[in-house]
Design a protein around this motif. Structure first.
Motif: not given
Length: 69
Positions: A27-29, A32-36, A52-55
Motif C-alpha cells: 500500500w506504500k507503493l 488504491e485506484n490502481d489495478l493490476f 487498499m490501505g494507502e491512507l
C-alpha cells in the motif's frame, strides 16, 4: 475430521501469506485506484488485483475475477 484438518491447513497457509503481504507493505507503493492483472499459466480468467490501505484506514487485497469483476 479429515476435511477440518484440510481446511485448517488452508487457513494456516492463507494467514501466512497475509503476513508476508503485510511485511511487504504494498500500500506504500500502489495507489488504491490502481489495478493490476494476474493470470494462471493455463489461460484461465484473469484476476484484477486492488491493493487498499494507502491512507492507513484499513489494509486489504481485493481480487476481482474476470473482465466483469
Amino acid at each position: 475430521m479429515v476435511k477440518a484438518r484440510k481446511e485448517l491447513h488452508v487457513l494456516q497457509k492463507l494467514y501466512g501469506l497475509m503476513a508476508e503481504i503485510f511485511k511487504m507493505q504494498p500500500w506504500k507503493l500502489i495507489f488504491e485506484n490502481d489495478l493490476f492483472a494476474v493470470q494462471e499459466p493455463d489461460g484461465g480468467e484473469p484476476a484484477f488485483i486492488s491493493i487498499m490501505g494507502e491512507l492507513g484506514e484499513h489494509r486489504a487485497v481485493g481480487a476481482y475475477i474476470g473482465a466483469l469483476g
